[in-house]
Design an enzyme around this catalytic site. Structure first.
Site, mmCIF file in Angstrom:
data_model
loop_
_atom_site.group_PDB
_atom_site.id
_atom_site.type_symbol
_atom_site.label_atom_id
_atom_site.label_comp_id
_atom_site.label_asym_id
_atom_site.label_seq_id
_atom_site.Cartn_x
_atom_site.Cartn_y
_atom_site.Cartn_z
ATOM 1 N N HIS A 1 -9.516 1.259 4.581
ATOM 2 C CA HIS A 1 -8.252 1.402 5.325
ATOM 3 C C HIS A 1 -8.514 2.341 6.511
ATOM 4 O O HIS A 1 -9.303 3.286 6.409
ATOM 5 C CB HIS A 1 -7.171 1.973 4.398
ATOM 6 C CG HIS A 1 -5.807 1.916 4.999
ATOM 7 N ND1 HIS A 1 -5.375 2.837 5.927
ATOM 8 C CD2 HIS A 1 -4.784 1.043 4.825
ATOM 9 C CE1 HIS A 1 -4.133 2.521 6.297
ATOM 10 N NE2 HIS A 1 -3.760 1.432 5.647
ATOM 11 N N GLU B 1 -5.648 -5.109 10.475
ATOM 12 C CA GLU B 1 -4.622 -4.106 10.744
ATOM 13 C C GLU B 1 -4.922 -3.383 12.055
ATOM 14 O O GLU B 1 -5.748 -2.454 12.077
ATOM 15 C CB GLU B 1 -4.583 -3.071 9.613
ATOM 16 C CG GLU B 1 -4.273 -3.648 8.259
ATOM 17 C CD GLU B 1 -3.634 -2.615 7.348
ATOM 18 O OE1 GLU B 1 -2.541 -2.894 6.858
ATOM 19 O OE2 GLU B 1 -4.212 -1.536 7.154
ATOM 20 N N ASN C 1 0.867 -1.177 0.000
ATOM 21 C CA ASN C 1 0.000 0.000 0.000
ATOM 22 C C ASN C 1 0.904 1.227 0.000
ATOM 23 O O ASN C 1 1.482 1.570 1.026
ATOM 24 C CB ASN C 1 -0.895 -0.013 1.249
ATOM 25 C CG ASN C 1 -1.691 1.275 1.392
ATOM 26 O OD1 ASN C 1 -1.862 2.009 0.419
ATOM 27 N ND2 ASN C 1 -2.176 1.547 2.605
#
Ligand code: PEP
Length: 249
Positions: A94, A166, A9
Site C-alpha cells: 500500500h 491506486e 481497507n
C-alpha cells in the site's frame, strides 16, 4: 469471467470490539452473489473477524505481512500467523507502507512470495504520485511496480494476484480518478501482465481501482471493462456504506 472484488481497507481504525459490532451489522447484507467481499482489518481485529466470518461469504484480509516466515523481527507478523487465523487475503505495498515504512519494490515482491507460501492471496497496490502523473509517468510507474511485484511468480500464482491501482493523490483526499482515466491505466497494467506471462493470465488477474471510492461513484468504475472492483479506505468503515459498496458493485 473475473469475479469482481471489493476490499475494505480499515487502515489503523477499529478495535476488536468495534470490528465485531461492524461485522454484526454487515453479516448477511454485504454478501451479494457474484461479488467477492473482503474486509482487511488491523492485525488485532483479525481473530475476531475470522471467527465472525465463518459460514459467511465475507473473506478477511490483513493489511501487511512480513517477508520472512519467522525470525528476530520484533513487532512483525508472518504469513503463517495469518494463515493460522484463517485470513485469506493480504494487502501488500500500500502506498502508505511504501511512503512511511520504506517498503521498496523488492520488499513488496518478497512479501508477495511470503503470501503464497502461506496460501494468502496478495492484493498488490501500485500507483503514481501527483508529480509523476503530471510528468506523464503514470504508466511507467505502474509498469515498474507491477513487474517487480510479480518477479519469480509462476503463471498460476500470477493469475491469483489482485492488483489495486491506486493513484496516490486520490487516496483519502476525496479527489478520485475519472473512471475513464482509471480504465486506461488499468488496461495498461493488464497489458504488462500479458507481456510478463500470456493473455490468459492477464485475463484472469483482477485489477481494482482505489482512491476515494464511495457508494456514489462505485458503479461508474464497475462499468469499465477492465476494472474488477475497488480497494476502499474511508468509505469501508461504516457498515451502511460498506453494504452500499458491495451492492453497488
Ligand atoms: C486505501 O486506503 O487504499 C484507499 C483507497 O483509501 P480511500 O478510499 O479512503 O481513498
Amino acid at each position: 469471467m473475473r469475479t469482481p472484488i471489493i476490499a475494505g481497507n480499515w487502515k489503523m481504525f477499529k478495535t476488536a470490539a468495534e470490528a465485531n459490532a461492524f461485522f454484526a451489522e454487515v453479516k448477511g447484507k454485504a454478501e451479494v452473489e457474484g461479488v467477492e467481499s473482503v474486509i482487511c482489518g488491523p492485525f488485532t481485529t483479525l481473530p475476531a473477524l475470522t471467527e465472525a466470518a465463518k459460514g459467511t461469504a465475507i473473506a478477511i484480509g490483513a493489511q501487511n505481512v512480513h517477508f520472512a516466515d519467522n525470525g528476530a523481527y520484533t513487532g512483525e507478523i508472518s504469513g503463517g500467523m495469518l494463515q493460522e487465523l484463517g485470513v485469506s487475503y493480504v494487502i501488500i505495498g500500500h502506498s502508505e507502507r511504501r511512503a512511511y515504512f520504506a517498503e521498496t519494490d523488492e520488499i513488496v515482491n518478497q512479501k508477495v512470495h511470503a503470501a503464497f507460501r502461506h496460501e494468502l492471496k496478495p492484493i498488490v497496490c501500485v500507483g503514481e504520485q501527483l508529480e509523476e502523473r503530471e510528468a506523464g509517468k503514470t504508466k511507467d510507474i505502474c509498469t515498474t511496480q507491477t513487474t517487480a511485484a510479480f518477479a519469480g511468480l509462476s503463471a498460476e500464482q500470477a493469475a491469483q494476484v489482485v492488483i489495486a491501482y491506486e493513484p496516490i493523490w486520490a487516496i483519502g483526499t476525496g479527489k478520485s480518478s475519472t473512471a475513464a482515466d482509471a480504465e486506461d491505466v488499468i488496461a495498461a497494467i493488464r497489458e504488462v501482465v500479458a507481456g510478463l506471462y500470456d493473455q490468459a493470465t492477464a485475463d484472469a488477474v483482477r485489477i481494482q481501482y482505489g482512491g476515494s471510492v464511495k457508494p456514489a461513484n462505485i458503479a461508474e468504475y464497475m462499468s469499465q471493462p477492465n476494472i474488477d472492483g475497488a480497494l476502499v479506505g474511508g468509505a469501508s468503515l461504516e457498515p451502511a456504506s460498506y453494504i452500499a459498496l458491495i451492492e453497488g458493485a
